[in-house]
Write a protein that holds these residues in place. Structure first.
Motif, short mmCIF file in Angstrom:
data_model
loop_
_atom_site.label_atom_id
_atom_site.label_comp_id
_atom_site.label_asym_id
_atom_site.label_seq_id
_atom_site.Cartn_x
_atom_site.Cartn_y
_atom_site.Cartn_z
N ILE A 1 0.82 -1.21 0.00
CA ILE A 1 0.00 0.00 0.00
C ILE A 1 0.86 1.26 0.00
CG2 ILE A 1 -1.91 -1.15 1.16
CD1 ILE A 1 -1.03 0.23 3.74
N GLY A 2 2.19 1.12 -0.05
CA GLY A 2 3.04 2.30 -0.06
C GLY A 2 4.49 1.92 0.19
N SER A 3 5.33 2.93 0.38
CA SER A 3 6.75 2.71 0.66
C SER A 3 7.22 3.74 1.68
CB SER A 3 7.59 2.80 -0.62
OG SER A 3 7.45 4.08 -1.21
N LEU A 4 8.25 3.36 2.45
CA LEU A 4 8.79 4.21 3.52
C LEU A 4 10.30 4.27 3.40
CD1 LEU A 4 8.24 5.77 6.22
CD2 LEU A 4 8.66 3.59 7.38
N PHE A 5 10.85 5.48 3.44
CA PHE A 5 12.30 5.71 3.40
C PHE A 5 12.73 6.40 4.69
CE2 PHE A 5 14.18 5.43 -1.07
CZ PHE A 5 13.27 4.46 -1.47
N LEU A 6 13.81 5.92 5.29
CA LEU A 6 14.42 6.56 6.46
C LEU A 6 15.87 6.86 6.15
CD1 LEU A 6 13.09 4.26 9.35
CD2 LEU A 6 12.04 6.33 8.46
N CYS A 7 16.35 8.02 6.59
CA CYS A 7 17.75 8.36 6.39
C CYS A 7 18.32 8.94 7.68
CB CYS A 7 17.91 9.36 5.24
SG CYS A 7 17.24 11.00 5.58
N GLY A 8 19.64 8.74 7.87
CA GLY A 8 20.32 9.28 9.04
C GLY A 8 19.88 8.63 10.33
N HIS A 9 19.99 7.31 10.42
CA HIS A 9 19.56 6.60 11.63
C HIS A 9 20.54 5.48 11.94
CE1 HIS A 9 18.26 2.81 9.71
NE2 HIS A 9 17.96 3.58 8.67
N SER A 10 20.39 4.91 13.13
CA SER A 10 21.20 3.76 13.55
C SER A 10 20.31 2.63 14.05
CB SER A 10 22.17 4.18 14.67
OG SER A 10 21.47 4.72 15.78
N LEU A 11 19.11 2.55 13.54
CA LEU A 11 18.16 1.53 13.95
C LEU A 11 18.49 0.19 13.30
CD1 LEU A 11 14.90 3.64 13.48
CD2 LEU A 11 16.09 3.20 15.63
N ASP A 12 18.10 -0.87 13.98
CA ASP A 12 18.30 -2.19 13.39
C ASP A 12 17.14 -2.53 12.46
OD1 ASP A 12 16.23 -2.74 15.09
OD2 ASP A 12 17.39 -3.97 16.46
N SER A 13 17.29 -3.62 11.73
CA SER A 13 16.31 -4.00 10.72
C SER A 13 14.95 -4.32 11.34
CB SER A 13 16.82 -5.20 9.92
OG SER A 13 15.88 -5.60 8.95
N ALA A 14 14.97 -4.96 12.51
CA ALA A 14 13.70 -5.32 13.15
C ALA A 14 12.91 -4.08 13.54
CB ALA A 14 13.95 -6.20 14.37
N SER A 15 13.59 -3.06 14.05
CA SER A 15 12.90 -1.83 14.44
C SER A 15 12.32 -1.11 13.22
CB SER A 15 13.86 -0.91 15.18
OG SER A 15 14.31 -1.51 16.37
N ILE A 16 13.06 -1.13 12.12
CA ILE A 16 12.56 -0.48 10.90
C ILE A 16 11.34 -1.23 10.36
CG2 ILE A 16 13.17 0.17 8.54
CD1 ILE A 16 16.05 0.43 9.49
#
Length: 511
Positions: free
Chosen positions: A239-254
């Motif tokens: 239903i869409g797409s999400l982009f994040l930049c400038g972070h140190s999150l792990d894959s599970a959190s994203i």
């Protein structure tokens, strides 16, 4: 003799530590990266602490065993505080200090006693093992703290999503909320429902890049740039797409953030659908009230007109031309009266005031009676009536069912080719009795098969060619639903169009 070499050694070692500390923390050398500076500063501090403990143990006349315990404690503390690498370097220095100050010969890097060799080797091995375990425990503790912090961010995000303002643009609120809750540099969101993109913060993503992630279903993480791409899914449907930049999150959190974003988008869409449905309901109620008023306003003059025309025809005093004209008036006044009845019936069905008087109805006999009464509407069309053997009866309101059948037959004759055949079939199924009325020549596209049952809706291909109001089929559906039944249409350009009415075969006491 012995004290002077010892003092010279101590002075030299302290001078080296001081120079190393100044070198690691100096501002003039821009080539040393910050992590290397931090490591060098830690090693310098650890070596200085080890040297001070060595001098203290020597002045207090500790033996090799006591001095080894003190140095082992220092190495463990450094491992817990800073890490394995720093602890390993300090442990090597500790071995050198223990050898130089506490083994024979003193003040020389030389060991004559094998017991001292074993003691120092065991110390180094123990220091390395303990440092490794301590570093692992510290790493696990830091990882646990990091995960708890990320879970707290996700919890705050989920809580704040529930408080989004439905009166404002939800997508813009959502990207702002994700950026602030997850503490990332920038967020970009593509909503496939609205075909629109929303941004928050500083992101260098182009519109085409964000859209392409949705169409190509791209999911990846670039740790070097801190950029992550996710396709938002509701179940298995994107239903869409999400982009994040400038972070140190792990894959599970994203992934969790992407799931929350998908739920928020769908939740906003459901609220919008609910609001539209409520508005449509209110509009429909207003429309029903207007139709009810108009129908009642039409009934009195139509009754007068029809009574007058019928009286004139019954007198048999009119000439041939006059009789035809009065007959025409009488016939069309009857059509208007039927239309007014349909409007009244529709208003009652919408308001819930319609009372279904249930009785046993022989469907085959009801269809034959309806065909006879529809002879004028079916003029020029032959009827092929087939009924399955068995008990073709339902419990329902005979007058309402006859009105629904009359409307479907009228539509079948109106929209089919001239002089074509209209087929009627009654099929007895396990739980329902299905009535199918088929005509030839008409076609309803797939995207209009449900719309034709909406009030005032007419197919795009027949609006200008065939007269009508778009009320009849809505009445048919409401009558079927009042009997706990259902209606649908099947249509293709080769076989024509078939309208089906399914009525439940239930006992009278359950009706």
């Amino acid at each position: 003799m012995n004290r002077e070499p010892r003092q010279q050694c101590i002075s030299s070692f302290l001078t080296v530590c001081l120079c190393l500390n100044r070198y690691s923390s100096g501002r003039g050398d821009r080539m040393i990266a910050k992590p290397i500076q931090v490591v060098l500063r830690r090693i310098t501090g650890g070596c200085a602490a080890g040297m001070l403990l060595t001098l203290l143990s020597y002045h207090l006349h500790f033996n090799l065993s006591a001095a080894t315990s003190i140095h082992l404690f220092l190495v463990v503390v450094i491992a817990l505080r800073w890490g394995l690498f720093e602890a390993s370097v300090v442990s090597i220095l500790s071995v050198a200090c223990l050898d130089y100050f506490f083994t024979q010969p003193l003040f020389q890097f030389y060991i004559t006693d094998s017991h001292d060799w074993i003691a120092l080797l065991v110390f180094e091995a123990t220091a390395l093992v303990v440092s490794s375990l301590s570093d692992r425990v510290s790493h696990h503790a830091r990882e646990l703290e990091r995960r708890q912090a990320q879970q707290q961010k996700l919890y705050e995000l989920s809580q704040n999503i529930l408080l989004l303002n439905r009166d404002a643009a939800v997508d813009q609120q959502l990207v702002d909320l994700i950026r602030s809750s997850l503490r990332v540099k920038g967020v970009a969101l593509w909503n496939a429902y609205e075909m629109h993109q929303w941004k928050s913060g500083d992101c260098d993503f182009s519109d085409d890049e964000v859209r392409s992630a949705y169409f190509l279903e791209t999911n990846d993480d670039d740790s070097s740039t801190g950029v992550s791409r996710r396709v938002l899914r509701l179940g298995t449907r994107p239903i869409g797409s999400l982009f994040l930049c400038g972070h140190s999150l792990d894959s599970a959190s994203i992934n969790a953030a992407a799931s929350l974003a998908a739920v928020a988008i769908e939740r906003a869409r459901s609220f919008s659908t609910e609001a539209n449905a409520e508005a449509a309901k209110q509009s429909e109620q207003l429309r029903s009230a207007i139709l009810d008023g108009l129908a009642h306003a039409f009934k009195s003059p139509l009754t007068t007109i029809r009574a007058s025309s019928s009286g004139l025809l019954a007198m048999n005093t009119l000439s041939g031309t006059e009789e035809k004209l009065v007959g025409l008036i009488d016939r069309h006044a009857g059509h208007l009266s039927d239309l007014a009845n349909h409007l009244l019936l529709t208003a009652k069905l919408d308001s819930g005031d319609l009372k279904v008087k249930r009785e046993q109805v022989d469907v085959a006999r009801l269809i034959r009676s309806t065909i006879t009464e529809s002879s004028q509407e079916l003029d020029g069309h032959s009827i092929d009536f087939q009924v399955s053997s068995g008990h073709n009866a339902v419990y329902g309101d005979g007058k309402l069912l006859q009105m629904a059948l009359f409307q479907v037959l009228d539509n079948a004759a109106k929209y089919s080719r001239p002089n074509s055949q209209v087929a009627i079939a009654v099929q007895e199924e396990e739980a329902e009795l299905v009535i199918r009325i088929k005509n030839e020549g008409s076609f309803i596209p797939d995207d209009e098969k449900e719309k034709v049952f909406q009030r005032f809706y007419r197919c795009s291909g027949s609006v200008k060619t065939i007269s009508g109001t778009g009320i009849g089929l809505s009445v048919v559906r409401r009558i079927a639903e009042a009997h706990s039944g259902r209606t649908w249409v099947e249509s293709d350009q080769v076989n024509g169009t078939t309208f089906a009415i399914a009525l439940p075969r239930i006992a009278k006491e359950k009706a």
